[in-house]
Design a protein around this motif. Structure first.
Motif, mmCIF file in Angstrom:
data_model
loop_
_atom_site.group_PDB
_atom_site.id
_atom_site.type_symbol
_atom_site.label_atom_id
_atom_site.label_comp_id
_atom_site.label_asym_id
_atom_site.label_seq_id
_atom_site.Cartn_x
_atom_site.Cartn_y
_atom_site.Cartn_z
ATOM 1 N N PRO A 98 9.323 3.317 -5.633
ATOM 2 C CA PRO A 98 10.136 4.543 -5.776
ATOM 3 C C PRO A 98 9.968 5.210 -7.146
ATOM 4 N N ILE B 45 -2.672 8.623 -7.171
ATOM 5 C CA ILE B 45 -1.959 8.179 -5.960
ATOM 6 C C ILE B 45 -2.510 6.830 -5.453
ATOM 7 N N PRO B 46 -3.847 6.632 -5.406
ATOM 8 C CA PRO B 46 -4.319 5.289 -5.034
ATOM 9 C C PRO B 46 -3.771 4.209 -5.972
ATOM 10 N N ASN C 257 -0.375 3.669 -4.887
ATOM 11 C CA ASN C 257 -0.349 2.976 -3.595
ATOM 12 C C ASN C 257 -0.567 1.472 -3.785
ATOM 13 N N PHE C 258 -1.446 1.121 -4.712
ATOM 14 C CA PHE C 258 -1.708 -0.295 -5.022
ATOM 15 C C PHE C 258 -0.638 -0.888 -5.944
ATOM 16 N N MET D 102 0.814 -1.217 0.000
ATOM 17 C CA MET D 102 0.000 0.000 0.000
ATOM 18 C C MET D 102 0.844 1.263 0.000
ATOM 19 N N LYS D 103 2.131 1.111 -0.380
ATOM 20 C CA LYS D 103 2.977 2.304 -0.534
ATOM 21 C C LYS D 103 3.474 2.327 -1.974
ATOM 22 N N PRO D 104 3.638 3.526 -2.530
ATOM 23 C CA PRO D 104 4.108 3.592 -3.916
ATOM 24 C C PRO D 104 5.530 3.051 -4.054
ATOM 25 N N ARG E 120 8.359 9.228 -2.606
ATOM 26 C CA ARG E 120 7.229 8.308 -2.480
ATOM 27 C C ARG E 120 6.598 8.294 -1.082
ATOM 28 N N LEU F 110 -3.582 10.546 0.130
ATOM 29 C CA LEU F 110 -3.595 10.751 -1.321
ATOM 30 C C LEU F 110 -2.741 11.953 -1.719
ATOM 31 N N GLU G 72 -5.748 3.835 2.887
ATOM 32 C CA GLU G 72 -4.700 4.294 1.961
ATOM 33 C C GLU G 72 -5.140 4.295 0.503
#
Lengths: 294, 159
Positions: free
Chosen positions: A5, A38-39, A42-43, A1-3, B21, B62, B42
């Motif tokens: 790099p 961004i979601p 995140n995914f 759930m984090k982007p 990030r 976001l 998230e």
């Protein structure tokens, strides 16, 4: 759930952003409001090498009247600003009615009108409004600007006519037609969720109260905004009686939309919703055209 | 590459070096230690991470921390004057039993602060619309709506 790099650039000018977009091509992604991007990052559905943040560029947001009586909006205009602008209610009432149906207030505070258009989610409200109102998109690149009509702009699922080295600069809505009524209705499981189905209706009446022109554009019932021209054509030169409305609703629901169904609604249920929503939208639009002629 | 983020949170200035990030929600919690902002989904659905960004309610999950450079943020820690003196909205939540587990509460409070500034006397529909982007799994929302009604009534009496 984090982007994953990525590199990040926040240019101050459109010229600088265009140069970055040209240099990085499809490795780069433009960050507008980020409420879908961004979601997706995140995914890790998206892993761009570089984000080009458009939020520090001045002059890409704002709403103004055009010489022809329409409205021109910078691509970075926040959805909350569009929602609150009195000129939008007056000169693009269909857009004003759709705005509060987009997600939640917190999302609309960040989300931009241009970002939603370029993202081109079939379940999004703004592309449907753009097609229904024949909006024009102005796209910039290092080679200049070009203008694209809404129905050509939206190409397919998440696909629009913007190349990797281009940036959507503005959207223009033409002057609101006289003797016209509108309605934007959708059904979602909860307020602010993606709609299971929705429709934008615009009808223009002639002096005798018959329908001179109608527009029916659907949300989440195809690869993008579904412009039901045959159903809308059935209304031409007709009085907008319950029977005429029913016939148009039945035609659109049976023949022009292309629902795929999802975990929340079968394709049959989506067709049912399209029929019911079209009836409601046309009934409301017809009443508004009668009561608010200009 | 690391980027400098210089910003104001609840009136206090901070400066940190961050990776692009890093989400703003994680920056607030892990870099600044302000753990009142909660992280739920998230992906912008639950509203638990709602903060004020230049006075407007936004989802901090976001946004990237780098985007907050030069901006002014508000989190739930900024509401109460002191530990013994809650914000009137917090008092109303206490009085009306507007929370049980409290996980969603910071996001709800930060959603409501600008809403109440803009709508000093909202009706129930407006309150429910304002809360539509915040999920609560304990209270069924009725007590939350009651708390907002109490807060808005109290505030209009004291004005």
């Amino acid at each position: 759930m984090k982007p994953a790099p990525f590199d990040y650039a926040a240019p101050d000018s459109l010229a600088e952003a265009l140069s970055l977009a040209a240099a990085h091509g499809s490795d780069g992604k433009l960050l507008a409001g980020g409420q879908s991007l961004i979601p997706a990052m995140n995914f890790r559905l998206l892993q761009p090498a570089i984000l080009i943040d458009l939020n520090r560029i001045t002059g890409l947001g704002g709403i103004e009247r055009t010489a022809s009586g329409g409205l021109r909006m910078g691509a970075m205009t926040r959805q909350a600003q569009v929602e609150r602008d009195a000129r939008v209610a007056q000169f693009a009432p269909l857009l004003a009615e759709a705005m509060p149906q987009i997600a939640h207030p917190q999302i609309r505070n960040r989300g931009t009108i241009g970002g939603s258009m370029v993202h081109a989610d079939p379940a999004a409200e703004l592309p449907v409004v753009a097609v229904a109102l024949d909006a024009v998109f102005e796209v910039a690149s290092q080679h200049g600007r070009r203008r694209i009509e809404a129905k050509a702009f939206f190409q397919s699922l998440f696909m629009v006519d913007v190349a990797p080295d281009e940036i959507l600069a503005a959207i223009e809505f033409p002057a609101w037609p006289t003797n016209s009524g509108w309605a934007f209705v959708e059904v979602a499981r909860r307020r602010g969720d993606y709609a299971l189905a929705g429709v934008a209706a615009v009808v223009t009446l002639d002096g005798g109260g018959k329908c001179r022109h109608a527009r029916l554009v659907y949300l989440n019932l195809g690869d993008g905004p579904v412009d039901a021209q045959v159903a809308a054509g059935l209304l031409q030169n007709e009085s907008l009686t319950p029977d005429a409305i029913e016939a148009a609703a039945n035609h659109a629901a049976a023949h022009e939309i292309d629902p795929t169904g999802n975990i929340h609604a079968s394709a049959d249920f989506q067709r049912h919703l399209a029929r019911v929503l079209t009836r409601r939208a046309l009934t409301t639009a017809a009443a508004r055209a009668t009561h608010f002629p200009s | 590459m690391m980027h400098t983020v210089k910003l104001t949170v609840n009136g206090k200035e901070y400066e940190r070096q961050v990776e692009p990030r890093l989400l703003l929600s994680d920056f607030i919690r892990h870099e600044l230690g302000l753990t009142g902002t909660h992280v739920g989904c998230e992906h912008g659905v639950c509203g638990a991470c709602t903060i004020l960004f230049d006075g407007q309610a936004v989802r901090s999950c976001l946004l990237l921390a780098v985007q907050a450079h030069g901006h002014e943020l508000g989190t739930v820690e900024g509401l109460a004057d002191s530990a013994g003196h809650l914000h009137p909205l917090q008092m109303a939540f206490w009085e009306a039993h507007g929370l049980q587990c409290g996980f969603c509460t910071p996001g709800i409070l930060m959603t409501l602060i600008p809403f109440m500034a803009e709508n000093p006397a909202p009706n129930e529909m407006e309150i429910r619309e304002a809360l539509s982007g915040n999920l609560c799994r304990c209270t069924g929302y009725q007590h939350i709506v009651d708390a907002v009604r109490l807060a808005t009534a109290t505030e209009s009496l004291t004005r």
